[in-house]
Design an enzyme around this catalytic site. Structure first.
Site, PDB file in Angstrom:
ATOM      1  N   LYS A   1      -7.479  -1.471   7.606  1.00  0.00           N
ATOM      2  CA  LYS A   1      -8.802  -0.668   7.801  1.00  0.00           C
ATOM      3  C   LYS A   1     -10.115  -0.934   7.737  1.00  0.00           C
ATOM      4  CE  LYS A   1      -5.085   2.053   5.395  1.00  0.00           C
ATOM      5  NZ  LYS A   1      -3.986   2.699   4.140  1.00  0.00           N
TER       6      LYS A   1
ATOM      7  N   GLU B   1       8.333  -2.218   7.584  1.00  0.00           N
ATOM      8  CA  GLU B   1       7.938  -1.603   6.140  1.00  0.00           C
ATOM      9  C   GLU B   1       9.279  -0.372   5.841  1.00  0.00           C
ATOM     10  OE1 GLU B   1       4.169   1.493   6.349  1.00  0.00           O
ATOM     11  OE2 GLU B   1       5.412   2.779   6.234  1.00  0.00           O
TER      12      GLU B   1
ATOM     13  N   ASP C   1       6.927   0.650   1.089  1.00  0.00           N
ATOM     14  CA  ASP C   1       5.724   1.132   1.058  1.00  0.00           C
ATOM     15  C   ASP C   1       5.624   2.823   0.063  1.00  0.00           C
ATOM     16  OD1 ASP C   1       3.508   2.707   2.102  1.00  0.00           O
ATOM     17  OD2 ASP C   1       5.029   4.164   3.148  1.00  0.00           O
TER      18      ASP C   1
ATOM     19  N   ARG D   1     -33.424  -6.600   8.947  1.00  0.00           N
ATOM     20  CA  ARG D   1     -32.183  -5.464   8.434  1.00  0.00           C
ATOM     21  C   ARG D   1     -30.928  -5.552   9.072  1.00  0.00           C
ATOM     22  NH1 ARG D   1     -30.962  -2.893   4.894  1.00  0.00           N
ATOM     23  NH2 ARG D   1     -33.498  -3.260   4.728  1.00  0.00           N
TER      24      ARG D   1
ATOM     25  N   LYS E   1       6.159   0.025  11.445  1.00  0.00           N
ATOM     26  CA  LYS E   1       6.381   0.635  10.359  1.00  0.00           C
ATOM     27  C   LYS E   1       6.985   2.690   9.926  1.00  0.00           C
ATOM     28  CE  LYS E   1       1.986   1.416   9.065  1.00  0.00           C
ATOM     29  NZ  LYS E   1       2.136   0.292   7.882  1.00  0.00           N
TER      30      LYS E   1
END
Length: 285
Positions: A135, A200, A222, A100, A167
């Site tokens: 992410k 950004e 962005d 597994r 950012k």
């Protein structure tokens, strides 16, 4: 497989076995003689890009060095439905202990590689490269980013430590782009650090401010439309590396790639990918 990656994989494998096995696999212990030996194979149940071959091989070796494992494909190759990927021979208890864990990891990695390849193929006639993001699944980032590379993509920064990416929240909290970037370069000088800086921008006003400031290694556009992205590319004229980001998917990536940007980041490579279906089956003779 470099040493850092191998060390992470060893630690990950050991912790995963504790999670899954603990004091013992009672099902196998109760049904199969502990000394029994046999053979099994891992097969693909659908077409896709295989990833995790070297990872799976290392896991089998860590679980039981006596296992004899044959590989029939290489990382990054396309597999067909019912194609054999591995053949494993040795202790049945070891094979079932590994089953597994190896499948879960290889299925996840292959799903990411397959998705990445589909994006890469869409823009193969442009200069743009497909980037991943942060992410990712916590503690699985090293495997997920390796899968992106296997699929033909490019890794963005690995974490918060190997690149500065200013950012929107940093900009707003710092009091604007110029203020934020000034603090960044003061910090780098004070700490004697040499790491890339990306910033950004959300509109052309912010883009102009970055151009006036200079210095940065990369600008992230962005949520620009393809049309505005092309205007930004023309405005920059090659003076900065440009990255597009913000909800870009398979239906829109080519339009962005054709604008002339250098990179396109896609969170969907890792945050919402479908695993490739693989299966381990006993070989009964």
């Amino acid at each position: 497989m470099n040493k850092e990656f191998e060390d992470q994989l060893i630690e990950f494998t050991n912790k995963s076995l504790v999670e899954d096995v603990k004091e013992g696999d009672h099902t196998s212990l109760s049904t199969i003689d502990e000394k029994a030996k046999g053979k099994a194979q891992i097969i693909a149940k659908e077409e896709g890009i295989i990833a995790g071959v070297q990872v799976g091989l290392k896991m089998f070796q860590l679980i039981d060095p006596a296992l004899q494992v044959k590989t029939f494909v290489k990382d990054g190759e396309r597999v067909k439905e019912r194609q054999e990927v591995f053949q494993i021979e040795g202790s049945l208890h070891s094979i079932l202990k590994a089953e597994r864990l190896v499948l879960n990891v290889m299925q996840r990695m292959s799903g990411i590689a397959t998705t990445t390849r589909s994006y890469v193929d869409l823009i193969k006639d442009t200069k743009a490269r497909v980037l991943d993001t942060r992410k990712t699944t916590p503690l699985l980032r090293f495997l997920e980013k390796e899968s992106v590379k296997i699929g033909g993509g490019v890794n963005h920064r690995f974490g918060l430590y190997d690149m500065i990416l200013v950012k929107d929240n940093h900009i707003d909290f710092a009091g604007g782009i110029t203020a934020a970037l000034s603090k960044v370069y003061d910090y780098l000088k004070d700490k004697n650090l040499n790491i890339p800086v990306e910033v950004e921008v959300r509109d052309f006003q912010e883009l102009n401010e970055v151009i006036d400031f200079g210095k940065v290694d990369r600008i992230l556009l962005d949520n620009f439309t393809p049309e505005d992205t092309r205007k930004a590319v023309d405005k920059i004229g090659g003076s900065f590396i440009l990255e597009s980001s913000g909800g870009i998917n398979k239906s829109t990536i080519l339009a962005y790639a054709k604008t002339g940007v250098d990179y396109i980041s896609v969170g969907g490579l890792t945050h919402s990918v479908k695993s490739l279906d693989l299966s381990l089956k006993a070989v009964v003779v």
